[in-house]
Design an enzyme around this catalytic site. Structure first.
Site, PDB file in Angstrom:
ATOM      1  N   GLU A   1      -7.155  -5.214  11.036  1.00  0.00           N
ATOM      2  CA  GLU A   1      -8.339  -4.508  10.538  1.00  0.00           C
ATOM      3  C   GLU A   1      -9.595  -5.345  10.787  1.00  0.00           C
ATOM      4  O   GLU A   1     -10.491  -4.928  11.528  1.00  0.00           O
ATOM      5  CB  GLU A   1      -8.179  -4.187   9.041  1.00  0.00           C
ATOM      6  CG  GLU A   1      -7.125  -3.129   8.771  1.00  0.00           C
ATOM      7  CD  GLU A   1      -6.934  -2.825   7.295  1.00  0.00           C
ATOM      8  OE1 GLU A   1      -6.679  -1.647   6.956  1.00  0.00           O
ATOM      9  OE2 GLU A   1      -7.034  -3.755   6.456  1.00  0.00           O
TER      10      GLU A   1
ATOM     11  N   ASP B   1       0.831  -1.197   0.000  1.00  0.00           N
ATOM     12  CA  ASP B   1       0.000   0.000   0.000  1.00  0.00           C
ATOM     13  C   ASP B   1       0.868   1.251   0.000  1.00  0.00           C
ATOM     14  O   ASP B   1       1.983   1.262   0.547  1.00  0.00           O
ATOM     15  CB  ASP B   1      -0.907   0.022   1.232  1.00  0.00           C
ATOM     16  CG  ASP B   1      -2.008  -1.024   1.153  1.00  0.00           C
ATOM     17  OD1 ASP B   1      -2.305  -1.471   0.028  1.00  0.00           O
ATOM     18  OD2 ASP B   1      -2.551  -1.395   2.202  1.00  0.00           O
TER      19      ASP B   1
ATOM     20  N   LEU C   1      -2.593   4.341  10.738  1.00  0.00           N
ATOM     21  CA  LEU C   1      -3.406   5.385  10.113  1.00  0.00           C
ATOM     22  C   LEU C   1      -4.223   4.781   8.983  1.00  0.00           C
ATOM     23  O   LEU C   1      -3.839   4.840   7.816  1.00  0.00           O
ATOM     24  CB  LEU C   1      -2.529   6.533   9.603  1.00  0.00           C
ATOM     25  CG  LEU C   1      -3.306   7.825   9.327  1.00  0.00           C
ATOM     26  CD1 LEU C   1      -3.875   8.411  10.615  1.00  0.00           C
ATOM     27  CD2 LEU C   1      -2.438   8.853   8.635  1.00  0.00           C
ATOM     28  N   ASP C   2      -5.345   4.210   9.331  1.00  0.00           N
ATOM     29  CA  ASP C   2      -6.236   3.611   8.351  1.00  0.00           C
ATOM     30  C   ASP C   2      -6.864   4.699   7.484  1.00  0.00           C
ATOM     31  O   ASP C   2      -7.347   5.709   7.987  1.00  0.00           O
ATOM     32  CB  ASP C   2      -7.352   2.833   9.065  1.00  0.00           C
ATOM     33  CG  ASP C   2      -8.304   2.176   8.095  1.00  0.00           C
ATOM     34  OD1 ASP C   2      -7.934   1.129   7.546  1.00  0.00           O
ATOM     35  OD2 ASP C   2      -9.399   2.734   7.884  1.00  0.00           O
TER      36      ASP C   2
ATOM     37  N   ASP D   1      -3.116  -0.783  12.981  1.00  0.00           N
ATOM     38  CA  ASP D   1      -3.074  -0.057  11.715  1.00  0.00           C
ATOM     39  C   ASP D   1      -2.938   1.403  12.126  1.00  0.00           C
ATOM     40  O   ASP D   1      -3.921   2.034  12.534  1.00  0.00           O
ATOM     41  CB  ASP D   1      -4.355  -0.290  10.913  1.00  0.00           C
ATOM     42  CG  ASP D   1      -4.327   0.400   9.560  1.00  0.00           C
ATOM     43  OD1 ASP D   1      -3.422   1.223   9.325  1.00  0.00           O
ATOM     44  OD2 ASP D   1      -5.211   0.122   8.722  1.00  0.00           O
TER      45      ASP D   1
ATOM     46  N   ASP E   1       1.686   8.261   7.755  1.00  0.00           N
ATOM     47  CA  ASP E   1       1.643   6.849   8.147  1.00  0.00           C
ATOM     48  C   ASP E   1       2.837   6.524   9.043  1.00  0.00           C
ATOM     49  O   ASP E   1       2.690   5.873  10.091  1.00  0.00           O
ATOM     50  CB  ASP E   1       1.696   5.943   6.913  1.00  0.00           C
ATOM     51  CG  ASP E   1       0.426   5.976   6.090  1.00  0.00           C
ATOM     52  OD1 ASP E   1      -0.641   5.675   6.636  1.00  0.00           O
ATOM     53  OD2 ASP E   1       0.508   6.299   4.889  1.00  0.00           O
TER      54      ASP E   1
ATOM     55  N   GLU F   1       0.889  -2.385  10.391  1.00  0.00           N
ATOM     56  CA  GLU F   1       0.755  -2.391   8.939  1.00  0.00           C
ATOM     57  C   GLU F   1       2.019  -1.865   8.277  1.00  0.00           C
ATOM     58  O   GLU F   1       2.351  -2.246   7.153  1.00  0.00           O
ATOM     59  CB  GLU F   1      -0.442  -1.546   8.504  1.00  0.00           C
ATOM     60  CG  GLU F   1      -0.654  -1.568   6.995  1.00  0.00           C
ATOM     61  CD  GLU F   1      -1.705  -0.594   6.520  1.00  0.00           C
ATOM     62  OE1 GLU F   1      -2.110  -0.706   5.353  1.00  0.00           O
ATOM     63  OE2 GLU F   1      -2.111   0.276   7.293  1.00  0.00           O
ATOM     64  N   GLU F   2       2.720  -0.970   8.958  1.00  0.00           N
ATOM     65  CA  GLU F   2       3.883  -0.318   8.368  1.00  0.00           C
ATOM     66  C   GLU F   2       5.166  -1.126   8.508  1.00  0.00           C
ATOM     67  O   GLU F   2       6.224  -0.679   8.066  1.00  0.00           O
ATOM     68  CB  GLU F   2       4.076   1.072   8.991  1.00  0.00           C
ATOM     69  CG  GLU F   2       2.849   1.960   8.925  1.00  0.00           C
ATOM     70  CD  GLU F   2       2.283   2.106   7.517  1.00  0.00           C
ATOM     71  OE1 GLU F   2       3.076   2.098   6.548  1.00  0.00           O
ATOM     72  OE2 GLU F   2       1.050   2.214   7.373  1.00  0.00           O
TER      73      GLU F   2
END
Length: 348
Positions: free
Chosen positions: A276, A66, A115-116, A113, A72, A94-95
């Site tokens: 998520e 992504d 910064l969704d 996550d 982020d 996520e990062e």
């Protein structure tokens, strides 16, 4: 857990009571407090106040492919810094490409996550932070390979006109709102309940040609309104931000669909199970709703990898059950659509 009257309970007071339930409760309270502190700082960055770096700069892609923006990275860093005060055995973001393992004697594992929905920042749309907390397993290497039923806390922050902090500790769902004057979250909605049957759905309808027959059949039934088998008219919503969609469902009901489809890279859905789908499913079920892939309860799924993707359908229980009927063996009795060929949770 006893609750004081709305407007009088701060998140700190709420967590202090939970910390008195035992060592695990204390660890959970400490971790949630740390995440909430980071969310207050992220809220300021998302609103454009003294950013650490420019939120609009694209740095590249994260481990899952992504687009990754400066904000982020800043959000991930703020959460990590805040959690340094908590006792964490394992952490997944996520990062980050892989889970990180710390003190194996610690009681908790945290997945986030940071910064969704960050792609929506330049559109001035709501974004948020999602988190999931589980007890540390005996073999910490398996921390993020367990079903969502093992979660003991989950929540998300929504950075919109107000900053909201949605939280479940496994005993219902409560919503706190940031008081910007004091930088404190205050309880504003207690024991949130999702209505069981609301005639509203959210899906990206531009992808209809890629959907499998069960999803297409359900949406066609909704669009047929009172002239179709549902015998009621539906409203369609699509914000394109997971945190905003689920917040709306918590308050007003309805169903959200992000199904698998026939596009390249979407065969197993698009949302990530660990940080998520699992936390959002836990929150929705705690509020009386349901969460499914179409074939199975989301919380029953155990991932093979930390970034594993999954189809996600959640919201008002009656609508989710109706979608499951379309995916089941009785689909022929529900619709004229052809039978769905796949029978697994994920595709091959």
């Amino acid at each position: 857990m006893a609750r004081q009257s709305l407007g009088l309970t701060t998140l700190g007071e709420y967590l202090e009571r939970h910390s008195e339930t035992g060592p695990l409760g204390f660890s959970v309270a400490t971790a949630v407090d740390a995440i909430a502190t980071a969310c207050i700082e992220i809220s300021g960055l998302a609103r454009g106040g003294a950013p650490v770096t420019s939120a609009d700069i694209i740095l590249g892609t994260n481990a899952d492919g992504d687009v990754q923006k400066d904000l982020d990275i800043s959000a991930d860093w703020l959460i990590r810094r805040a959690l340094a005060s908590a006792s964490i055995a394992a952490f997944a973001s996520e990062e980050a490409a892989k889970p990180e393992f710390y003190d194996p004697a610690s009681l908790l594992c945290v997945a986030v996550d940071p910064l969704d929905g960050s792609a929506n920042l330049d559109l001035n749309m709501s974004v948020g932070t999602i988190f999931s907390i589980t007890p540390a397993p005996r073999d910490v290497s398996q921390a993020f390979r367990r079903p969502g039923t093992e979660q003991i806390a989950a929540g998300f922050a929504l950075y919109g006109p107000q900053t909201s902090f949605v939280l479940t500790l496994g005993d219902g769902v409560d919503i706190f709102t940031l008081d910007p004057a004091d930088a404190i979250f205050r309880l504003t909605r207690a024991r949130v309940r999702i209505p069981a049957d609301v005639s509203e759905f959210a899906i990206n309808a531009s992808n209809r040609r890629y959907w499998d027959p069960p999803v297409r059949a359900f949406i066609d039934e909704c669009l047929a309104g009172v002239e179709g088998p549902a015998d009621q008219d539906f409203n369609m919503r699509w914000i394109g931000s997971l945190v905003a969609e689920i917040y709306r469902i918590l308050l007003h009901g309805g169903v959200f669909l992000y199904p698998a489809d026939n596009r390249d890279g979407y065969g197993n859905g698009r949302l990530r199970l660990v940080y998520e789908a699992h936390p959002m499913a836990f929150i929705v079920e705690q509020a009386g709703g349901a969460a499914s892939t179409g074939y199975a309860r989301v919380l029953d799924l155990a991932p093979d990898t930390v970034h594993q993707r999954v189809p996600l359908i959640l919201g008002s229980s009656e609508q989710v059950r109706r979608i499951e009927q379309f995916h089941g063996p009785e689909i022929g009795a529900c619709t004229n659509a052809p039978l769905f060929a796949h029978r697994g949770f994920f595709r091959v």
